[in-house]
Design a protein around this motif. Structure first.
Motif, short mmCIF file in Angstrom:
data_model
loop_
_atom_site.label_atom_id
_atom_site.label_comp_id
_atom_site.label_asym_id
_atom_site.label_seq_id
_atom_site.Cartn_x
_atom_site.Cartn_y
_atom_site.Cartn_z
N UNK A 156 0.82 -1.22 0.14
CA UNK A 156 0.06 0.00 -0.10
C UNK A 156 0.82 1.13 -0.02
N UNK A 157 1.78 1.36 0.98
CA UNK A 157 2.33 2.85 1.33
C UNK A 157 3.85 2.37 1.60
N UNK A 158 4.94 2.93 0.85
CA UNK A 158 6.18 2.70 1.10
C UNK A 158 6.76 3.45 2.16
N UNK A 159 7.44 2.93 3.27
CA UNK A 159 8.14 3.34 4.27
C UNK A 159 7.43 4.61 4.94
N UNK A 160 6.21 4.50 5.56
CA UNK A 160 5.59 5.92 6.20
C UNK A 160 6.38 6.31 7.24
N UNK A 161 7.05 5.46 7.83
CA UNK A 161 8.01 6.10 8.97
C UNK A 161 8.94 7.19 8.53
N UNK A 162 9.67 6.52 7.32
CA UNK A 162 10.76 7.34 6.74
C UNK A 162 10.32 8.69 6.14
N UNK A 163 8.88 8.51 5.55
CA UNK A 163 8.32 9.63 4.66
C UNK A 163 7.91 10.74 5.82
N UNK A 164 7.31 10.23 6.93
CA UNK A 164 6.78 11.20 7.99
C UNK A 164 8.18 11.78 8.71
N UNK A 165 9.26 11.18 8.79
CA UNK A 165 10.15 11.78 9.40
C UNK A 165 11.11 12.73 8.64
N UNK A 166 11.36 12.16 7.23
CA UNK A 166 12.12 13.36 6.61
C UNK A 166 11.16 14.47 5.94
N UNK A 167 9.92 14.19 6.00
CA UNK A 167 9.04 15.51 5.59
C UNK A 167 8.77 16.27 6.88
N UNK A 168 8.66 15.82 7.83
CA UNK A 168 8.20 16.56 9.12
C UNK A 168 9.13 16.73 10.11
N UNK A 169 10.23 15.67 10.48
CA UNK A 169 11.20 16.10 11.36
C UNK A 169 12.38 16.75 10.93
N UNK A 170 12.86 16.10 9.86
CA UNK A 170 13.94 16.57 8.97
C UNK A 170 13.60 18.12 8.11
N UNK A 171 12.71 17.83 7.58
CA UNK A 171 12.24 18.97 6.82
C UNK A 171 12.76 18.91 5.27
N UNK A 172 13.37 17.65 4.97
CA UNK A 172 14.23 17.59 3.57
C UNK A 172 13.00 17.25 2.53
N UNK A 173 12.24 16.76 2.76
CA UNK A 173 11.11 16.53 1.87
C UNK A 173 9.93 17.30 1.92
N UNK A 174 9.36 17.23 0.47
CA UNK A 174 8.09 18.24 0.54
C UNK A 174 6.92 17.88 1.39
N UNK A 175 6.27 18.72 2.13
CA UNK A 175 6.49 20.18 1.98
C UNK A 175 7.50 20.74 3.16
N UNK A 176 8.52 19.94 3.59
CA UNK A 176 9.38 20.47 4.31
C UNK A 176 9.10 21.41 5.54
#
Ligand code: BGC
Length: 412
Positions: A156-176
């Protein structure tokens, strides 16, 4: 020479595969990542652009799967192509994905289809918003109705933990954005989206008489090992393994037909010891990939062992290394397949090994710097060149067994 040890053989239906994802290889996409790239957020201000032009060249790439004796292929469909505007579904794009699935079928290659691999249509709201889950389910419904007859294995969804972390903790991925609360909300919505999609896929298959689908997420699992034997460190490693691995699985546990494992990372953890040597490593220094990630393939074995408690089939949905010169990949593949074989010998029901990636591709914030392909891609000419490690994997797939290949150099 092949070791004549029956325990090193895999079952006849073992899945040997390679993976890609839509945005990383297709080229010509228009999604939240292309917008982000255009704003200059990627290393060296690179953009995905034509990527590997796989949207047009996929037939030849499927030939490559066959050239490597692979019987499985994991890929993703691009939501922004399927639904370019809210509730407007693009028949041509759906048709292209149908052609891909038919072409794999003709080749007897089992697809593993991912619905969401990091990218969103530009019109979509954020994953922190529950309405996004409804949107995802609507999209899933269309995809499953249109393409389900060709698919058994779904992610269904690839690596939700990475997506949430890089997007909203690190801010590296959109919407940063940087907000832990948003990361938590997004993660919760990914879990909800998975659980609803699981139900929907199963109901659709039942209604259509398509047999029983097998649905999972692709979990990014990481192995934490305690430094030395200090009990405090052992406790810290257990806590870290809980949050890195069991937490997400636990949220969707009742809606999993198998466990999809993406494995890249191992860590040493603890305060009261300077022992940085990993269990099976003589020195404290692990070999490093081109992205400076530690490479510890046997960590896959320890990670698989963490999954015993779930009593579900396990599929390695990703495992690979950024290595443009193919210095370490032959060894990495050899030891990773050995890790799977070892897990199986100990009774773990690992049903397949899918390598990341078939092709060099667009490596998110690293742009074209991380080269994960079994095939090197020249992004100017789109020429593909097989790397020696591809033959190592092809050898295991051909023999359907693990053995120590003759020509593989081990790092010292
Ligand atoms: C992702 C891939 C990515 C790979 C290497 C995985 O976490 O699913 O999209 O290319 O890691 O970084």
């Amino acid at each position: 020479m092949i070791m004549k040890n029956k325990h090193h053989r895999f079952p006849h239906d073992f899945l040997w595969g390679a993976a890609t994802s839509s945005h990383q290889v297709e080229g010509g996409n228009k999604n939240n990542w292309t917008a982000w790239e255009n704003q200059g957020h990627v290393r060296d201000e690179q953009v995905s652009g034509k990527a590997a032009n796989y949207w047009n060249l996929y037939e030849k790439d499927f030939d490559r799967l066959q050239e490597l004796n692979l019987n499985a292929y994991r890929f993703s469909i691009e939501w922004s192509r399927i639904e370019p505007a809210p509730d407007q579904f693009d028949d041509e794009a759906i048709g292209r994905y149908r052609d891909m699935l038919r072409s794999l079928k003709e080749r007897n290659i089992t697809p593993n289809l991912t619905l969401h691999h990091f990218t969103d249509p530009q019109w979509l709201g954020e994953w922190t918003d529950p309405a996004t889950v409804d949107r995802f389910i609507r999209y899933t419904q269309v995809v499953v109705e249109e393409l389900g007859e060709y698919v058994t294995y779904w992610c269904t969804i690839n690596e939700p933990n990475i997506l949430a972390t890089l997007t909203y903790v690190k801010g590296w991925w959109p919407p940063g954005k940087k907000s832990r609360l948003s990361a938590y909300r997004a993660l919760r919505n990914f879990h909800k989206a998975h659980n609803r999609a699981y139900k929907l896929i199963h109901e659709t298959y039942q209604k259509r008489g398509w047999g029983t689908p097998k649905v999972s997420m692709a979990f990014n699992l990481q192995y934490y090992e305690a430094k030395g034997s200090n009990p405090l460190n052992t406790l810290m490693a257990a806590v870290a393994n809980y949050f890195a691995n069991h937490y997400t699985i636990g949220r969707v546990r009742k809606r999993l037909d198998y466990i999809g494992v993406n494995f890249y990372f191992s860590h040493k953890i603890g305060v009261l010891s300077s022992d940085n040597a990993f269990k099976e490593q003589e020195t404290s220094e692990l070999p490093k990939s081109d992205l400076q990630w530690d490479v510890y393939p046997i960590g896959l074995y320890y990670t698989l062992k963490l999954l015993k408690r779930y009593n579900l089939p396990i599929l390695v949905t990703e495992n690979g290394i950024a290595d443009a010169q193919d210095r370490l990949r032959p060894w990495h593949i050899t030891e990773s397949v050995r890790a799977v074989s070892r897990g199986r010998e100990e009774g773990l029901n690992v049903i397949g090994y899918i390598h990341w990636s078939l092709l060099d591709n667009f490596e998110w914030q690293e742009g074209y710097h991380g080269r994960f392909g079994l095939y090197e891609v020249d992004f100017e000419t789109q020429k593909r060149t097989k790397r020696p490690s591809a033959d190592v994997l092809a050898g295991f797939a051909e023999k359907n067994a693990w053995f120590k290949p003759e020509k593989v150099d081990y790092p010292r």
